[in-house]
Write a protein that holds these residues in place. Structure first.
Motif, PDB file in Angstrom:
ATOM      1  N   SER A   1     -65.073 -42.219  32.851  1.00  0.00           N
ATOM      2  CA  SER A   1     -65.487 -43.569  32.487  1.00  0.00           C
ATOM      3  C   SER A   1     -66.930 -43.808  32.929  1.00  0.00           C
ATOM      4  CB  SER A   1     -64.550 -44.584  33.125  1.00  0.00           C
ATOM      5  OG  SER A   1     -64.598 -44.458  34.520  1.00  0.00           O
TER       6      SER A   1
ATOM      7  N   PRO B   1     -68.534 -45.901  35.046  1.00  0.00           N
ATOM      8  CA  PRO B   1     -68.950 -45.945  36.457  1.00  0.00           C
ATOM      9  C   PRO B   1     -68.818 -44.617  37.180  1.00  0.00           C
ATOM     10  CG  PRO B   1     -67.122 -47.474  36.054  1.00  0.00           C
ATOM     11  CD  PRO B   1     -67.388 -46.795  34.775  1.00  0.00           C
TER      12      PRO B   1
ATOM     13  N   GLY C   1     -64.739 -46.016  22.820  1.00  0.00           N
ATOM     14  CA  GLY C   1     -63.669 -46.779  23.441  1.00  0.00           C
ATOM     15  C   GLY C   1     -63.686 -46.645  24.950  1.00  0.00           C
ATOM     16  N   ARG C   2     -63.963 -45.424  25.426  1.00  0.00           N
ATOM     17  CA  ARG C   2     -63.961 -45.203  26.870  1.00  0.00           C
ATOM     18  C   ARG C   2     -65.054 -46.019  27.559  1.00  0.00           C
ATOM     19  NH1 ARG C   2     -61.794 -41.524  30.430  1.00  0.00           N
ATOM     20  NH2 ARG C   2     -60.820 -40.149  28.933  1.00  0.00           N
TER      21      ARG C   2
ATOM     22  N   ALA D   1     -66.479 -48.746  26.286  1.00  0.00           N
ATOM     23  CA  ALA D   1     -66.148 -50.172  26.110  1.00  0.00           C
ATOM     24  C   ALA D   1     -65.181 -50.649  27.190  1.00  0.00           C
ATOM     25  CB  ALA D   1     -65.548 -50.415  24.728  1.00  0.00           C
ATOM     26  N   ALA D   2     -64.228 -49.777  27.567  1.00  0.00           N
ATOM     27  CA  ALA D   2     -63.196 -50.184  28.530  1.00  0.00           C
ATOM     28  C   ALA D   2     -63.685 -50.111  29.968  1.00  0.00           C
ATOM     29  CB  ALA D   2     -61.955 -49.309  28.369  1.00  0.00           C
ATOM     30  N   SER D   3     -64.858 -49.538  30.202  1.00  0.00           N
ATOM     31  CA  SER D   3     -65.257 -49.326  31.597  1.00  0.00           C
ATOM     32  C   SER D   3     -66.584 -49.968  31.963  1.00  0.00           C
ATOM     33  CB  SER D   3     -65.274 -47.825  31.924  1.00  0.00           C
ATOM     34  OG  SER D   3     -66.182 -47.115  31.125  1.00  0.00           O
ATOM     35  N   ILE D   4     -67.203 -50.720  31.046  1.00  0.00           N
ATOM     36  CA  ILE D   4     -68.422 -51.432  31.426  1.00  0.00           C
ATOM     37  C   ILE D   4     -68.080 -52.864  31.833  1.00  0.00           C
ATOM     38  CG2 ILE D   4     -70.035 -50.047  30.103  1.00  0.00           C
ATOM     39  CD1 ILE D   4     -69.933 -52.196  27.903  1.00  0.00           C
ATOM     40  N   THR D   5     -69.061 -53.528  32.437  1.00  0.00           N
ATOM     41  CA  THR D   5     -68.880 -54.905  32.894  1.00  0.00           C
ATOM     42  C   THR D   5     -70.066 -55.725  32.398  1.00  0.00           C
ATOM     43  OG1 THR D   5     -70.155 -54.626  34.920  1.00  0.00           O
ATOM     44  CG2 THR D   5     -67.821 -54.003  35.001  1.00  0.00           C
TER      45      THR D   5
ATOM     46  N   ARG E   1     -72.878 -53.105  25.933  1.00  0.00           N
ATOM     47  CA  ARG E   1     -71.899 -53.970  25.273  1.00  0.00           C
ATOM     48  C   ARG E   1     -72.400 -54.385  23.886  1.00  0.00           C
ATOM     49  NH1 ARG E   1     -69.719 -58.243  28.953  1.00  0.00           N
ATOM     50  NH2 ARG E   1     -68.226 -56.572  29.347  1.00  0.00           N
TER      51      ARG E   1
ATOM     52  N   LEU F   1     -72.303 -51.383  21.479  1.00  0.00           N
ATOM     53  CA  LEU F   1     -70.927 -51.062  21.084  1.00  0.00           C
ATOM     54  C   LEU F   1     -70.390 -52.083  20.085  1.00  0.00           C
ATOM     55  CD1 LEU F   1     -69.489 -49.881  24.494  1.00  0.00           C
ATOM     56  CD2 LEU F   1     -69.578 -48.514  22.388  1.00  0.00           C
TER      57      LEU F   1
ATOM     58  N   GLN G   1     -58.296 -46.960  17.962  1.00  0.00           N
ATOM     59  CA  GLN G   1     -58.672 -47.085  19.370  1.00  0.00           C
ATOM     60  C   GLN G   1     -57.443 -47.257  20.262  1.00  0.00           C
ATOM     61  OE1 GLN G   1     -61.519 -46.622  20.827  1.00  0.00           O
ATOM     62  NE2 GLN G   1     -62.757 -46.365  18.997  1.00  0.00           N
TER      63      GLN G   1
ATOM     64  N   LEU H   1     -56.375 -44.714  23.277  1.00  0.00           N
ATOM     65  CA  LEU H   1     -56.213 -45.203  24.652  1.00  0.00           C
ATOM     66  C   LEU H   1     -54.834 -44.840  25.198  1.00  0.00           C
ATOM     67  CD1 LEU H   1     -57.408 -48.435  26.242  1.00  0.00           C
ATOM     68  CD2 LEU H   1     -55.015 -47.823  26.444  1.00  0.00           C
TER      69      LEU H   1
END
Lengths: 173, 173
Positions: free
Chosen positions: A27, A29, A114-115, A117-121, A128, A131, A156, A160
């Protein structure tokens, strides 16, 4: 990515190629600047000569990945497959690299879009926003309005879930 | 989670509750033991008295989150909604907390099961195995065989896309 092999690339290109590799199994981070430099054979002190930040490199990797994925996977699937199910399945399978490479691990290598998208803030607004553009373009290729988004959500969502479990193919419901 | 307020909980319960909060907006690798302890008001030196590892705490948080989510969201939606679309939409909307709390950020707070699934690696086999069980149980509640998995993929895919972009609701395709 062209057929260039890694040792023919310059350091900036190697950083981008390495980022794409790492994001297939990790991911956002957990991908660190040091690991990116190690994989590319670039000294960490030189990193900021090529990119302003890790986010900046990952943005370049997303752009490169989308150009390639759109041309090599999405467009051919749209031309070749005649049903929505076959087309979505073909695209989804292309997100799971096979073969002897380092990506074909039991991690369930999946779509890097997708990976990420799911792990950013909120701390990565550029990623963001990019994407959002990629997903919007991708959904529009898959169908008009809600139908394209439904197909992209199916792709997606299955990718996941596939990180942890074998998802059976579905008959039309 | 019961209606207990945080200050009535013991330290172990506070660590679990805090982990669930953080995983709504952050991925697994970015949630650190220090942040978990800070949120729970537990000294870092005491953490390993309560949990063997970060993975062990997150496993407890997933278990607690699934018990609550199944009873408070999935089961009522199955009883209340009469169409697949309405049911899936109701479940999905419950993954986006609303209101003035810290979870209702622009990060697009989403389903912690999907977020953890997308951000773990081969180094967290316990979490992967537990998520596989949760997703399998959840899919079975949503429908027989492939139909349940299709619904769960739709829910998870729309939540994931929703981290970056407003996804339009879909008419039946």
């Amino acid at each position: 990515m062209t057929a260039q092999t890694r040792h023919e690339m310059g350091p900036k290109e190697r950083l981008v190629a390495g980022a794409m590799d790492l994001l297939h199994t990790q991911s956002y981070p957990s991908v660190g600047v040091q690991a990116l430099c190690d994989l590319a054979g670039v000294r960490k002190g030189s990193f900021y000569h090529f990119f302003a930040s890790k986010e900046d490199l990952i943005l370049a990797a997303l752009n490169e990945a989308w150009e390639t994925f759109r041309a090599d996977v999405v467009e051919p699937a749209l031309l070749r497959e005649t049903t929505r199910e076959a087309r979505n399945a073909a695209i989804r399978r292309s997100c799971h690299p096979v073969g002897p490479g380092p990506l074909a691990t039991s991690s369930g290598a999946g779509c890097i879009f997708g990976r990420v998208a799911a792990s950013i803030t909120d701390s990565e607004p550029l990623l963001r926003a990019r994407l959002a553009e990629i997903f919007t373009e991708w959904a529009a290729m898959l169908g008009d309005g809600g139908e394209g988004w439904a197909s992209l959500a199916d792709i997606q969502g299955r990718l996941l879930l596939g990180f942890t479990v074998e998802v059976p193919e579905t008959v039309q419901v």
